[in-house]
Design an enzyme around this catalytic site. Structure first.
Site, PDB file in Angstrom:
ATOM      1  N   CYS A   1       0.861  -1.196   0.000  1.00  0.00           N
ATOM      2  CA  CYS A   1       0.000   0.000   0.000  1.00  0.00           C
ATOM      3  C   CYS A   1       0.890   1.236   0.000  1.00  0.00           C
ATOM      4  O   CYS A   1       2.094   1.160   0.182  1.00  0.00           O
ATOM      5  CB  CYS A   1      -0.861   0.009   1.247  1.00  0.00           C
ATOM      6  SG  CYS A   1      -1.781  -1.512   1.478  1.00  0.00           S
TER       7      CYS A   1
ATOM      8  N   ARG B   1       1.342   1.779  -6.017  1.00  0.00           N
ATOM      9  CA  ARG B   1       1.523   0.756  -4.965  1.00  0.00           C
ATOM     10  C   ARG B   1       0.211   0.059  -4.627  1.00  0.00           C
ATOM     11  O   ARG B   1       0.177  -0.890  -3.846  1.00  0.00           O
ATOM     12  CB  ARG B   1       2.104   1.373  -3.704  1.00  0.00           C
ATOM     13  CG  ARG B   1       3.512   1.933  -3.835  1.00  0.00           C
ATOM     14  CD  ARG B   1       3.950   2.624  -2.561  1.00  0.00           C
ATOM     15  NE  ARG B   1       4.099   1.667  -1.485  1.00  0.00           N
ATOM     16  CZ  ARG B   1       5.246   1.027  -1.209  1.00  0.00           C
ATOM     17  NH1 ARG B   1       6.308   1.253  -1.948  1.00  0.00           N
ATOM     18  NH2 ARG B   1       5.320   0.153  -0.223  1.00  0.00           N
TER      19      ARG B   1
ATOM     20  N   TRP C   1      -3.723  -1.666  -1.186  1.00  0.00           N
ATOM     21  CA  TRP C   1      -3.658  -2.890  -1.985  1.00  0.00           C
ATOM     22  C   TRP C   1      -4.200  -3.975  -1.069  1.00  0.00           C
ATOM     23  O   TRP C   1      -3.538  -4.380  -0.124  1.00  0.00           O
ATOM     24  CB  TRP C   1      -2.222  -3.204  -2.399  1.00  0.00           C
ATOM     25  CG  TRP C   1      -2.105  -4.454  -3.220  1.00  0.00           C
ATOM     26  CD1 TRP C   1      -1.823  -5.708  -2.785  1.00  0.00           C
ATOM     27  CD2 TRP C   1      -2.319  -4.571  -4.624  1.00  0.00           C
ATOM     28  NE1 TRP C   1      -1.834  -6.593  -3.826  1.00  0.00           N
ATOM     29  CE2 TRP C   1      -2.141  -5.935  -4.968  1.00  0.00           C
ATOM     30  CE3 TRP C   1      -2.633  -3.680  -5.625  1.00  0.00           C
ATOM     31  CZ2 TRP C   1      -2.255  -6.405  -6.261  1.00  0.00           C
ATOM     32  CZ3 TRP C   1      -2.750  -4.163  -6.919  1.00  0.00           C
ATOM     33  CH2 TRP C   1      -2.573  -5.491  -7.229  1.00  0.00           C
TER      34      TRP C   1
ATOM     35  N   ASN D   1       0.431  -0.658   6.086  1.00  0.00           N
ATOM     36  CA  ASN D   1       0.870  -1.453   4.943  1.00  0.00           C
ATOM     37  C   ASN D   1       1.478  -2.721   5.515  1.00  0.00           C
ATOM     38  O   ASN D   1       2.330  -2.660   6.400  1.00  0.00           O
ATOM     39  CB  ASN D   1       1.933  -0.680   4.134  1.00  0.00           C
ATOM     40  CG  ASN D   1       2.529  -1.542   3.029  1.00  0.00           C
ATOM     41  OD1 ASN D   1       1.898  -2.490   2.570  1.00  0.00           O
ATOM     42  ND2 ASN D   1       3.735  -1.216   2.601  1.00  0.00           N
ATOM     43  N   GLY D   2       1.007  -3.889   5.073  1.00  0.00           N
ATOM     44  CA  GLY D   2       1.594  -5.141   5.552  1.00  0.00           C
ATOM     45  C   GLY D   2       0.508  -6.100   6.004  1.00  0.00           C
ATOM     46  O   GLY D   2      -0.657  -5.969   5.636  1.00  0.00           O
TER      47      GLY D   2
ATOM     48  N   GLU E   1       8.577 -20.841 -19.224  1.00  0.00           N
ATOM     49  CA  GLU E   1       8.492 -19.462 -18.706  1.00  0.00           C
ATOM     50  C   GLU E   1       9.698 -18.645 -19.165  1.00  0.00           C
ATOM     51  O   GLU E   1       9.568 -17.499 -19.565  1.00  0.00           O
ATOM     52  CB  GLU E   1       8.383 -19.495 -17.179  1.00  0.00           C
ATOM     53  CG  GLU E   1       8.499 -18.151 -16.479  1.00  0.00           C
ATOM     54  CD  GLU E   1       7.459 -17.114 -16.902  1.00  0.00           C
ATOM     55  OE1 GLU E   1       6.531 -17.446 -17.652  1.00  0.00           O
ATOM     56  OE2 GLU E   1       7.622 -15.936 -16.514  1.00  0.00           O
TER      57      GLU E   1
ATOM     58  N   LYS F   1       9.326 -15.193 -21.391  1.00  0.00           N
ATOM     59  CA  LYS F   1       9.925 -13.901 -20.985  1.00  0.00           C
ATOM     60  C   LYS F   1      10.739 -13.321 -22.131  1.00  0.00           C
ATOM     61  O   LYS F   1      10.691 -12.124 -22.406  1.00  0.00           O
ATOM     62  CB  LYS F   1      10.794 -14.112 -19.742  1.00  0.00           C
ATOM     63  CG  LYS F   1       9.986 -14.290 -18.467  1.00  0.00           C
ATOM     64  CD  LYS F   1       9.432 -12.974 -17.990  1.00  0.00           C
ATOM     65  CE  LYS F   1       8.071 -12.932 -17.390  1.00  0.00           C
ATOM     66  NZ  LYS F   1       6.988 -13.686 -17.840  1.00  0.00           N
TER      67      LYS F   1
ATOM     68  N   GLU G   1       8.413 -12.123 -25.053  1.00  0.00           N
ATOM     69  CA  GLU G   1       7.598 -10.916 -24.814  1.00  0.00           C
ATOM     70  C   GLU G   1       8.455  -9.692 -24.527  1.00  0.00           C
ATOM     71  O   GLU G   1       7.987  -8.572 -24.671  1.00  0.00           O
ATOM     72  CB  GLU G   1       6.571 -11.148 -23.708  1.00  0.00           C
ATOM     73  CG  GLU G   1       7.103 -11.472 -22.343  1.00  0.00           C
ATOM     74  CD  GLU G   1       5.965 -11.653 -21.327  1.00  0.00           C
ATOM     75  OE1 GLU G   1       4.885 -11.081 -21.489  1.00  0.00           O
ATOM     76  OE2 GLU G   1       6.181 -12.371 -20.350  1.00  0.00           O
TER      77      GLU G   1
ATOM     78  N   HIS H   1      12.758 -36.016 -30.517  1.00  0.00           N
ATOM     79  CA  HIS H   1      11.578 -36.323 -31.349  1.00  0.00           C
ATOM     80  C   HIS H   1      11.279 -35.199 -32.330  1.00  0.00           C
ATOM     81  O   HIS H   1      10.131 -34.986 -32.711  1.00  0.00           O
ATOM     82  CB  HIS H   1      10.371 -36.567 -30.436  1.00  0.00           C
ATOM     83  CG  HIS H   1      10.577 -37.707 -29.503  1.00  0.00           C
ATOM     84  ND1 HIS H   1      10.633 -39.026 -29.913  1.00  0.00           N
ATOM     85  CD2 HIS H   1      10.827 -37.738 -28.168  1.00  0.00           C
ATOM     86  CE1 HIS H   1      10.858 -39.810 -28.880  1.00  0.00           C
ATOM     87  NE2 HIS H   1      10.983 -39.058 -27.806  1.00  0.00           N
TER      88      HIS H   1
ATOM     89  N   LYS I   1      -1.146  -5.547 -19.774  1.00  0.00           N
ATOM     90  CA  LYS I   1      -0.934  -6.210 -18.479  1.00  0.00           C
ATOM     91  C   LYS I   1      -2.079  -7.163 -18.173  1.00  0.00           C
ATOM     92  O   LYS I   1      -1.878  -8.214 -17.612  1.00  0.00           O
ATOM     93  CB  LYS I   1      -0.823  -5.173 -17.355  1.00  0.00           C
ATOM     94  CG  LYS I   1      -0.532  -5.777 -15.983  1.00  0.00           C
ATOM     95  CD  LYS I   1       0.748  -6.589 -15.995  1.00  0.00           C
ATOM     96  CE  LYS I   1       1.008  -7.310 -14.690  1.00  0.00           C
ATOM     97  NZ  LYS I   1       2.121  -8.288 -14.813  1.00  0.00           N
TER      98      LYS I   1
HETATM   99  C1  AGP Z   1       3.279 -12.912 -18.429  1.00  0.00           C
HETATM  100  O1  AGP Z   1       4.563 -12.323 -18.447  1.00  0.00           O
HETATM  101  C2  AGP Z   1       2.351 -12.298 -19.464  1.00  0.00           C
HETATM  102  N1  AGP Z   1       2.184 -10.928 -19.200  1.00  0.00           N
HETATM  103  C3  AGP Z   1       1.057 -13.103 -19.629  1.00  0.00           C
HETATM  104  O2  AGP Z   1       1.415 -14.393 -20.074  1.00  0.00           O
HETATM  105  C4  AGP Z   1       0.178 -13.261 -18.360  1.00  0.00           C
HETATM  106  O3  AGP Z   1       0.799 -14.153 -17.465  1.00  0.00           O
HETATM  107  C5  AGP Z   1      -1.165 -13.856 -18.808  1.00  0.00           C
HETATM  108  O4  AGP Z   1      -1.778 -12.929 -19.667  1.00  0.00           O
HETATM  109  C6  AGP Z   1      -2.103 -14.180 -17.646  1.00  0.00           C
HETATM  110  O5  AGP Z   1      -2.405 -12.987 -16.949  1.00  0.00           O
HETATM  111  P1  AGP Z   1      -3.153 -13.115 -15.521  1.00  0.00           P
HETATM  112  O6  AGP Z   1      -2.214 -13.866 -14.636  1.00  0.00           O
HETATM  113  O7  AGP Z   1      -3.380 -11.709 -15.079  1.00  0.00           O
HETATM  114  O8  AGP Z   1      -4.433 -13.881 -15.748  1.00  0.00           O
END
Ligand code: AGP
Length: 614
Positions: free
Chosen positions: A2, A27, A75, A101-102, A484, A488, A491, A507, A609
């Protein structure tokens, strides 16, 4: 996480506090509130939602002029983002106000104690116990600051607290343990803030408070003690950030900041999960133990990085509970006519809680009578609201589009779910569960080590900046880590990157291997010697064809050295927990490569996001 602001001085406190909250809104923005001294009470205003909602309230019902005030942008952790749960929280006579906050880990016991003493609560938060404890303490002794110290000595967990007392004009008191609190030193005025962004518009002179300290600010003084009143030494420093840097805590990118927040995100997600008898408790779990005992199949649904957390969870949950566990991409789930019924637990993992693919999938699951549990980082968002139960991660707001602390805290929450199910189904004894919990509690130090050793990975990114294709290999829980790591890179650096189960290489994908192709390989702990031997032979296969092998392997395992061009050492952790440390170098690598390529790390092209369209 927060945002907190406190002010005493010669300006209108409301202007300073609201201005500081605007700087801290990144935050958390579930709710906001302010309190200013007004005669023998605190005048206050608080509202769910973003700061603009509070602005509207203040527009129609302005607070009186005052030069002492506190404020908060929330938050949510305990209790949804409602007006009642918004801070500040006040004593019954509105003499005292606190913002926090916490997580107060022992708030349930304290709440019972206060209810037995006749206090009534008006919120679901853990914070409210603090202001009521202070109210009761002041009945025992009149000194405001000493009463604050006495209250702090009762609290367990992580907290930054800032208090105002209508009977102490020109005084604001703060206290901290495991959560940040910074003092801003002005001329005839002083400030408190969660970070320097709270007061950067007025002063660059700051004092960082230490663990278990209480600070008292007046317009002309700053006094710091420990929780027992012993004076504490402080050092003033000058903040050399500009405002935008200040909002990122001095980091160039939010992603860098969020990578470094991962030890705390994991620790906070674990906080408050054990009851006084050492039993796991998931306090937002609204499914009964009997309902959970009926579960005979688990289907995890998620997207992107969250789906990889689900893949890690599959290994752990099946190992601990012996319940079959599938992992499905949310966008595919409801179109394949899945076999689900009342005994199916659908687990939705989502950092934002708003991903439309995942939301539509759980709506379908509920129509098919499945029980739905969500794992989410955003309190009160749509997916948890439409679930039968929720486990919140406490990673704090994740601003960068590329998920980092969100992912690690999702994995931890999945482990907690698996252990909880094992506890109620009896597939693991309490002492076995306790061993895993203790290992989990040590993980933040392993993550911190990977962060501290990040320079090796950043140099590697600089060396490989011109490469256009990268492969990632892993086995067991290292396979989701490979996926993962590849995501990263895709993206952030916009380069070809693919993750494979190492056993799949022969394979087909091995045809991709050519001279100099960078290949990250995540080697399982030696405890899994069968797996470990197989992946070592995979490394030999690709090395023999010219691959540039970058091997992530635990301390002390030298079997891979003859075939590794680069060795990234990992702390020794139990097999199932290795993703929590192995992922960190891959995050740092992707972030650095994007930086080297001149990309916007926080807002990569074409992405958002939260993907709120199907
Ligand atoms: C992760 O780096 C990406 N931004 C994307 O794969 C994200 O994880 C995915 O869109 C799911 O989002 P969410 O966890 O908010 O549902």
């Amino acid at each position: 996480m927060c945002g907190i602001v406190g002010y005493v001085g010669h300006r209108q406190a409301l202007d300073v506090v609201v201005g500081g909250l605007r700087r801290l809104e990144y935050r958390g923005y579930d709710s906001t509130g302010v309190g200013v001294l007004d005669g023998d009470r605190i005048a206050w205003a608080k509202k769910a939602g973003k700061l603009t909602n509070l602005d509207a309230v203040l527009e129609t019902a302005p607070l009186p002029a005052s030069t002492t005030g506190i404020g908060h942008t929330r938050w949510a952790t305990h209790g949804g983002p409602t007006d009642a749960n918004a801070h500040p929280h006040l004593s019954p006579d509105e003499r005292l106000a606190v913002v926090h906050n916490g997580i107060i880990e022992n708030f349930i016991a304290l709440r019972e104690e206060l209810e037995d003493a006749g206090y009534e609560f008006s919120s679901e938060t853990d914070t409210e116990v603090v202001v009521l404890l202070l109210h009761r303490e002041l009945q025992r002794q009149p000194d405001f600051v000493e009463a604050v110290r006495a209250v702090c000595r009762r609290l367990e967990g992580a907290f930054t607290l800032v208090f105002a007392d209508a009977q102490s004009p020109g005084v604001v008191v703060g206290a901290r343990r495991n959560s940040p609190l910074v003092v801003g030193r002005g001329d005839g005025e002083n400030f408190l803030g969660s970070d320097v962004a709270a007061f950067i518009d007025y002063t660059a002179e700051a004092i960082e408070l230490g663990q278990d300290q209480v600070v008292t600010i007046t317009p002309d003084s700053v006094e710091v003690t420990d929780f027992h009143g012993a004076p504490a030494e402080t050092t003033t420093y000058t903040v050399d950030w500009d405002v935008s840097a200040a909002e990122k805590g001095g980091y160039r990118w939010y992603m860098l900041k969020e990578i470094e927040e991962q030890p705390k995100a994991v620790a906070d997600t674990l906080l408050g999960r054990l009851d006084p008898d050492g039993q796991l408790q998931l306090d937002e779990m609204r499914l009964s133990d009997d309902e959970l005992r009926d579960i005979d199949k688990i289907i995890i649904i998620a997207c992107g990085t969250a789906s990889y957390a689900g893949l890690v969870a599959k290994y752990a949950i099946e190992h601990w509970t012996r319940i079959p566990c599938e992992v499905e991409l949310a966008s595919e789930f409801r179109y394949r006519d899945p076999i689900i019924d009342r005994s199916t637990l659908v687990v939705a993992i989502s950092q934002s809680g708003e991903t439309m693919d995942t939301l539509m999938a759980i709506r379908y699951a509920r129509q098919q009578r499945a029980r739905v549990l969500s794992i989410c980082n955003t309190n009160g968002s749509t997916i948890p609201r439409e679930s039968d139960a929720v486990i919140y991660t406490h990673a704090g707001p994740e601003v960068a589009v590329a998920s980092t602390k969100g992912f690690l805290s999702q994995v931890v929450a999945c482990y907690l779910l698996g252990l909880y199910l094992a506890q109620i189904k009896g597939t693991k004894y309490g002492d076995e569960i306790d061993v895993v919990i203790r290992e989990l509690q040590r993980i933040p130090e392993g993550i911190q080590r990977m962060i501290d050793e990040g320079e090796q990975v950043r140099k590697l990114a600089a060396e490989l900046v011109d490469r256009t294709s990268f492969l990632f290999l892993g086995r067991h829980v290292g396979y989701p880590v490979a996926l993962e790591g590849a995501l990263k890179l895709k993206e952030l650096a916009y380069v070809h990157a693919e993750g494979f189960a190492a056993g799949e290489l022969k394979h087909g994908p091995i045809a991709l291997v050519e001279d100099g192709l960078p290949m990250f390989v995540i080697v399982p702990p030696r405890a899994r010697d069968q797996l470990q031997e197989k992946i070592v032979s995979n490394i030999q296969e690709v090395r023999a064809r010219g691959a540039h092998t970058i091997v992530l392997v635990e301390d002390g395992d030298d079997t891979v050295l003859p075939f590794a061009d680069v060795v990234i050492r990992l702390p020794k952790v139990p097999t199932l927990l290795q993703p929590l440390v192995a992922t960190v170098p891959l995050q740092i690598f992707a972030c650095e490569l994007a930086e080297q390529l001149g990309h916007d790390v926080d807002q990569p092209r074409n992405l958002a996001k939260s993907v709120t369209v199907e």
